[in-house]
Scaffold this active site. Structure first.
Site, mmCIF file in Angstrom:
data_model
loop_
_atom_site.group_PDB
_atom_site.id
_atom_site.type_symbol
_atom_site.label_atom_id
_atom_site.label_comp_id
_atom_site.label_asym_id
_atom_site.label_seq_id
_atom_site.Cartn_x
_atom_site.Cartn_y
_atom_site.Cartn_z
ATOM 1 N N GLU A 10 20.233 3.619 6.251
ATOM 2 C CA GLU A 10 20.080 3.753 4.811
ATOM 3 C C GLU A 10 19.283 2.580 4.222
ATOM 4 O O GLU A 10 18.458 2.763 3.346
ATOM 5 C CB GLU A 10 21.477 3.801 4.180
ATOM 6 C CG GLU A 10 21.476 3.955 2.691
ATOM 7 C CD GLU A 10 21.742 5.393 2.270
ATOM 8 O OE1 GLU A 10 22.283 6.146 3.089
ATOM 9 O OE2 GLU A 10 21.380 5.734 1.138
ATOM 10 N N ASP A 11 19.540 1.383 4.706
ATOM 11 C CA ASP A 11 19.050 0.183 4.018
ATOM 12 C C ASP A 11 18.030 -0.654 4.772
ATOM 13 O O ASP A 11 17.648 -1.716 4.296
ATOM 14 C CB ASP A 11 20.242 -0.735 3.673
ATOM 15 C CG ASP A 11 21.161 -0.106 2.639
ATOM 16 O OD1 ASP A 11 20.672 0.755 1.889
ATOM 17 O OD2 ASP A 11 22.343 -0.455 2.598
#
Ligand code: MN
Length: 497
Positions: free
Chosen positions: A92-93
């Site tokens: 996600e990051d």
């Protein structure tokens, strides 16, 4: 807030795992030799991936996945889950993808991380989003229950670092915790996590009442604590003289579970009166066997007069989520009112860790096989069928988060139903055809009408007429579960055709 050192945190994680292994806890004890190497690799991989990233608190980002993994280790989960916890925010990051995780750590860990990523950054924005989030949660849970356990650990750390976020975000995250996460943890019987989630969220959602509670509790404690210490010693001696071994006897102060205390205080008959709360401090007794539990109860009652109606045998009649314990409230010599909770170590672990206490993750791969999670399977089926979000929320509220009762079939099988359920709900939960052919019911050997509200412990026998073709349309308004309602509608539609 002190800035934590990642390497120290990782060492702490290894130590916790080591302790679980030494204690012979199944999830970790069954790990393969290479699993710990995998965990170390995951730590290096995540550190590299999150390098340079900083949390709103000013900490290096890696502290967050480390805290998540630490919590999972404390929940006694398996190394696969702990490793996935370390990697949970990577796709996600960071610049690394799910594919990278799969290549390096294999399909099982990748699947867990994928589950977390799919749940996404859940945002609580109005009812539509709430329903969507719940749907996602339940689907993820039914796929692999460990995904949601990682989500709990993730959320716990986010709540602990919530102070640095703006107030509107604080409120949104905390409220979502109370409305979605805590009830699910409760339903999975992970009492420890449920309590922690609620207590961390409490002050952001109800700041005024939080202040009130934390203001009144400490004095109340001090008064009670002193007399309880004496009682504790008296009980210890008496049990010892009667040859009952005590594995643990401890004061359970209400410094934890403040939110559940708060909810209790709001009940109409209590009306914010703290003197009506009898388990503000309880004495918990852990004894070796079930027989010792009853033995200890008998001895307590010979020492102190029990309060009528407050003896609860959750050993013979466990709560629907599996909780077992004996509870009794007694009057002590100096007029104190004290609650005792008596249980074995096994029952205690079940209460604190729920499904995590005895789950064989290696064997089941997170799949739901336990019978007490039947509600979850049913719910996932339902959520596919109910397209309308309002209706879905109704279902969840009624069937999952409402207080539950447990009633018995004449053969002694337990059926878990929401409060105020009727014999018709019961019949449909046993089998569709039992519902369709139902004409009456006997509860504890007494004939009752079909609108009768069942109570926990009732033994329910359904009277059927084999010539009956379809349910009575009026039943739609009498039932409390959407499952029964759906089956009645289905039977009626079939009849029309
Ligand atoms: Mn996270």
């Amino acid at each position: 807030m002190a800035i934590l050192n990642p390497q120290q945190e990782f060492d702490r994680l290894l130590k916790t795992i080591e302790q679980c292994r030494n204690a012979g806890l199944p999830a970790v004890a069954s790990a393969k030799a290479g699993d710990l190497d995998m965990l170390k690799l995951a730590y290096d991989f995540a550190s590299e991936a999150h390098k340079g990233q900083v949390r709103a608190s000013g900490e290096p980002y890696i502290i967050h996945p480390l805290a998540t993994a630490q919590k999972l280790a404390e929940m006694r989960l398996d190394l696969t889950t702990i490793t996935a916890g370390l990697l949970h925010d990577v796709p996600e990051d960071t610049a690394f993808t799910l594919e990278d995780i799969k290549k390096n750590f294999g399909p099982e860990i990748a699947k867990l991380v994928e589950g977390i990523t799919k749940l996404g950054k859940l945002k609580y924005r109005g009812m539509e989003r709430y329903a969507e989030n719940l749907r996602k949660m339940f689907v993820a849970m039914s796929d692999d229950i460990r995904v949601v356990l990682i989500k709990f650990a993730d959320r716990l750390h986010n709540l602990k670092t919530l102070d640095v976020l703006p107030p509107d975000k604080q409120f949104r995250i905390a409220k979502e915790t109370l409305e979605i996460y805590a009830p699910i943890a409760d339903r999975l019987a992970i009492g420890q996590i449920k309590g922690e989630l609620e207590d961390l969220a409490f002050k952001y959602v109800y700041p005024v009442d939080y202040k009130w509670i934390t203001g009144i509790i400490p004095q109340e404690y001090k008064v009670k604590e002193r007399s309880l210490k004496e009682i504790k010693e008296k009980v210890r001696k008496q049990l010892h003289d009667n040859n009952i071994q005590i594995d643990e006897i401890s004061l359970q102060g209400r410094t934890k579970h403040l939110y559940s205390l708060y909810k209790k205080l709001l009940r109409p008959h209590i009306n914010r009166d703290l003197s009506k709360i009898y388990d503000l401090i309880a004495l918990r007794l852990i004894v070796p066997t079930m027989t010792d539990c009853y033995g200890a109860l008998g001895i307590l009652h010979s020492m102190y007069r029990p309060m009528p109606g407050r003896i609860k045998d959750y050993i013979a009649n466990p709560k629907p989520n599996g909780y077992q314990s004996l509870h009794t409230t007694v009057f002590t010599d100096d007029g104190e009112i004290v609650e005792f909770q008596i249980r074995t170590r096994e029952m205690h672990d079940q209460a604190e860790f729920g499904i995590a206490a005895h789950w064989n993750f290696k064997e089941n791969g997170g799949k739901i096989t336990a019978g007490n999670l039947k509600w979850l399977k049913e719910l996932v089926e339902w959520q596919k069928q109910i397209k309308d979000n309002d209706q879905f929320l109704q279902t969840v509220k009624l069937d999952v988060f409402q207080n539950r009762i447990f009633v018995f079939t004449p053969k002694g099988d337990v059926i878990d139903l929401p409060e105020e359920a009727t014999p018709i709900d019961f019949a449909y939960h046993v089998h569709s055809s039992l519902g369709d052919k139902c004409v009456g019911a006997r509860v504890n050997d007494q004939l009752v009408n079909l609108g009768y509200q069942l109570k926990s412990g009732d033994i329910v026998e359904i009277i059927t007429d084999k010539n009956r073709k379809m349910p009575n349309p009026d039943w739609i308004d009498m039932v409390k579960t959407s499952m029964a309602r759906g089956k009645i509608r289905a039977a009626m539609n079939k009849q029309k055709k």
